[in-house]
Design an enzyme around this catalytic site. Structure first.
Site: not given
Length: 323
Positions: A34, A85, A188, A39
């Site tokens: 993006s 994805d 978590y 990247g």
């Protein structure tokens, strides 16, 4: 010719220029490309020299923006888009099938994509989102396209897989093997999940290098602290503020941390992908575009943990990754 000297301030452009001969003729696949990310910048500088750069994203519109920007900046670039994805194993399989239908081999696979740090969230496969996007998805994708990587190997060239990790792995205690396949909201912690995913990147590079027996060279790296789109996402800001990376107003905390620009942050990725000196140290972890295994925490450099993670991942995915 003497080896180039890299530092904290080295840019991706400088690294790509130094290794232009190594990049020339190569086909490179980069995940997470993006705009306003490392990247994208890695793809931009590599595209100036490579035969083909495959950029990926899960959102077709955003991927098209990246493609258009790359072609505008590098008119000679050969860019191909791939919808991928990494948080969906079905989607990973679909994208891998598309790659396997390409006529070209893949010389370098760069795993740069990551999920935003944030509240507990499960994927469609009932995996924790950060680990799914940064570890399970990349592991499966690498396994499924490994024949394309192996096809790029010659007597003088070994294909590469690069995992963008982080020095933040040192803040965690390594991969939690009790919860990796059985995530729970009660146990978590968003930053801990991030630290675990980065440890998993390092361990996977170590074990991939070992298991491929010289047929694939794998590396992990710390890109630096960079103000990119991922730490600007609303769900990530509170965590970034809690650990002091961002100030209360959401801006970068430059008092306590040394930040890299995006061009500087993408430099180590390009070095990991193309520096020929690294052929001698497959499995290495890089920092500031240089091998830096001494900077890996013991929990993320332990060969026993690397083997354990590999086998646990195979079990969770339900298939083995063999060469």
């Amino acid at each position: 010719m003497s080896s180039p000297q890299f530092s904290f301030t080295t840019t991706a452009e400088e690294v790509a220029t130094a290794f232009a001969n190594e990049i020339r003729g190569k086909n490179v696949l980069i995940t997470g490309t993006s705009l306003n990310g490392i990247g994208f910048e890695a793809a931009r500088v590599i595209a100036k020299h490579a035969n083909l750069v495959i950029i990926t994203g899960y959102n077709a519109e955003r991927l098209k923006l990246s493609e258009d920007a790359l072609k505008q900046d590098v008119p000679s670039a050969n860019i191909r888009c791939l919808i991928l994805d990494l948080s969906s194993l079905v989607a990973v399989r679909k994208a891998a099938a598309e790659v396997n239908a390409y006529s070209e081999p893949i010389h370098v696979l760069i795993h740069n994509a990551a999920a935003a740090i944030g509240p507990f969230k499960l994927t469609v496969d009932k995996l924790e989102t950060q680990l799914a996007t940064a570890h399970f998805g990349p592991f499966l994708f690498t396994k499924l396209v490994s024949s394309k990587l192996l096809a790029a190997g010659t007597s003088s060239y070994v294909p590469r897989v690069v995992f963008v990790s982080s020095a933040a792995h040192t803040f965690g205690t390594g991969v939690n093997f009790e919860t990796i396949g059985k995530p729970s909201a009660e146990k978590y912690q968003s930053m801990d999940a991030y630290f675990q995913s980065k440890s998993a990147n390092i361990l996977t590079a170590i074990e991939l290098s070992k298991r491929s027996k010289g047929r694939i060279n794998a590396y992990s790296l710390h890109p630096g602290i960079i103000y990119t789109n991922i730490n600007q996402k609303p769900e990530s800001i509170a965590d970034m503020q809690a650990i002091g990376v961002l100030r209360p107003d959401g801006t970068p905390n430059t008092d306590d941390h040394q930040w890299k620009t995006i061009p500087q942050g993408a430099a180590t990725t390009v070095a990991a992908a193309f520096d020929p000196k690294l052929n001698a140290v497959s499995g290495a972890y890089l920092d500031d575009s240089t091998a830096a295994n001494d900077k890996i925490s013991p929990h993320s450099s332990d060969p026993a943990n690397a083997k354990k993670l590999w086998e646990a991942t195979e079990e969770i995915l339900g298939e083995r990754f063999v060469f």
